[in-house]
Scaffold this motif. Sequence first.
Motif: not given
Lengths: 341, 341
Positions: A252, A254-255, A258, A261, B269, B271-272
């Motif tokens: 994933d 986006l994970e 995440d 970052f 930071n 994203r989720l």
Amino acid sequence: MSNKWYLKDGGNLDGIVLSTRIRLARNLAGTPFPNRITPEGQREINHKVRDALINGNSAVSSDFTYFELDKLSAARRGAMLERHIISPELAAAQGVKALLLSSDESVSIMLGEEDHIRIQVLSQGEDLQDAFSLAQKLDILLDSELHFAFDERLGYLTECPTNLGTGLRASLMLHLPAIERLGAVERLAASVAKIGLTIRGTFGEGSGITGSLYQLSNQVTLGISEESAIENLKAIAGQIIAQEQSLREKADRLELEDTVFRSLGILRNARLLNSEEMTEALSNLRMGVSQKILRVPVSLINKLLYEGGSASLRTENETLENPRERDKRRAELARTLFAQV
Amino acid sequence: MSNKWYLKDGGNLDGIVLSTRIRLARNLAGTPFPNRITPEGQREINHKVRDALINGNSAVSSDFTYFELDKLSAARRGAMLERHIISPELAAAQGVKALLLSSDESVSIMLGEEDHIRIQVLSQGEDLQDAFSLAQKLDILLDSELHFAFDERLGYLTECPTNLGTGLRASLMLHLPAIERLGAVERLAASVAKIGLTIRGTFGEGSGITGSLYQLSNQVTLGISEESAIENLKAIAGQIIAQEQSLREKADRLELEDTVFRSLGILRNARLLNSEEMTEALSNLRMGVSQKILRVPVSLINKLLYEGGSASLRTENETLENPRERDKRRAELARTLFAQV
């Protein structure tokens, strides 16, 4: 101070292979092996090797420094161990142990280890051929002066039979978070064992594996040429890398972002940072660079990884014997390095 | 859209008291109470209150909007509940329920709740006197038009005997991370119970207490004046605040800074970001502001706290019915709001 080997940037240094390590085990002919030699005997060997290298008429020999391990502080030895410059046996500094270290810390020749001489070359990324060539150059240089114990049938003679033959241990440090997350490392270890390789977790301070870093090495040294051993290792590494890459791409996105970052957020904001968390965050950042999620020079990641370790910090000053002070200093270092990323 | 009540800055809004809530329970004289009234009867009351307020010749009545709960979407009702504008009973929207809401969302008059009328005033920080004055103004305005059920001996008559007398519930939302960390909340709850107050965790989506937020309220409404009830609450809150402040000052400053800045790192930071983690991070930031570790406008913290809640996000658009999309949107919101902090 010249630039350390781990501070290079560019090329494909930001990939799944962090670094390459080549190690050759050698012993002098006609001399008792280290576990039977007298302290005087080993000291004589150490001096002979030092002189052969430093006085050797070779470009590679120019910038080595000679250290006797028992004259270094425990902190200094700990830092060398942490940066993989020396082995745990050398770090313990029992007996007559010495080290020849190049100024960029990429080449270390350990003396009085399990074998009389262990030549080690470290390099960033996948660099097996060049690292081996450099080790070989040093091998030839020293052999021509000192004459290594060699048997026509067996090859190089070593203290431990597992090194007999080539005396070569070639390793790649791999970053395998996706394979690890899948829980597939154990299966991978079992399958590479069948073809004469070994893979094991590394860089953890305790027993745990920190930062998803694994060392893949050849195990077989007898009845195989150095070139074949290296080719095998490279081929298997290629398969593991492809598997890791494919899993990363299926992950994933986006994970992944995440995770990457958030790790940057920790490095830029923590006021207390222990080494496990630092290693984990740097590994995530590295994956972020490799997956083109963010751009950070690999030299920056490596600088903190190698110089923010507990043992390395301990050499900075005495207050850093205190773990909390180290965590504080490590956090400051991280903030300074990553402020502008 | 006028500014919401929770978006003010300045004064002592960054302290341990997040907000004040005043609630008055009132019923019309000579009319069956809500659990016995017909739908038509309640509807008539709702209209009477609406007309009394909106047509009332008063400055406070100018910017109210009238809502019938069963005409609002479930998402909208959920968001109102989440922001403490309405009670769970009103949010369920069973029966004839209505709401008069001021444009800054600080005053809500709930109609057809447990009592015919519940006047609620929300305000930032410790603002018991002013919030009570405003509630009282509305109380007098409505009483003069509608005539509330009142008994000379008992005071205001309410559906539930626990509200009999003043019908007043005054609450302070307190941020008590240090007391919580000490494990002293239970003891505190037991001791405030003895003097007619109650303290309980709040803001959690599940059963857990998120963000160390606790609501301190009076319990006694009979045989005590409104002024005394408010003075008691204020005095006890003062003691709790002093205890929290003293514990915070005794705490390890570096650990406090670490917690605060890591939370900032997450907000800048991630994203989720789920709502528990957001609330926790915002609470830590709030403590950082209050302890002068960093400067962030409280309005920014509150904006995310109130508008980044799951139910509030759900009102933005349909894709945010999906929890993952909400976590993504919440993270975007946090990054945007805190980018420049």
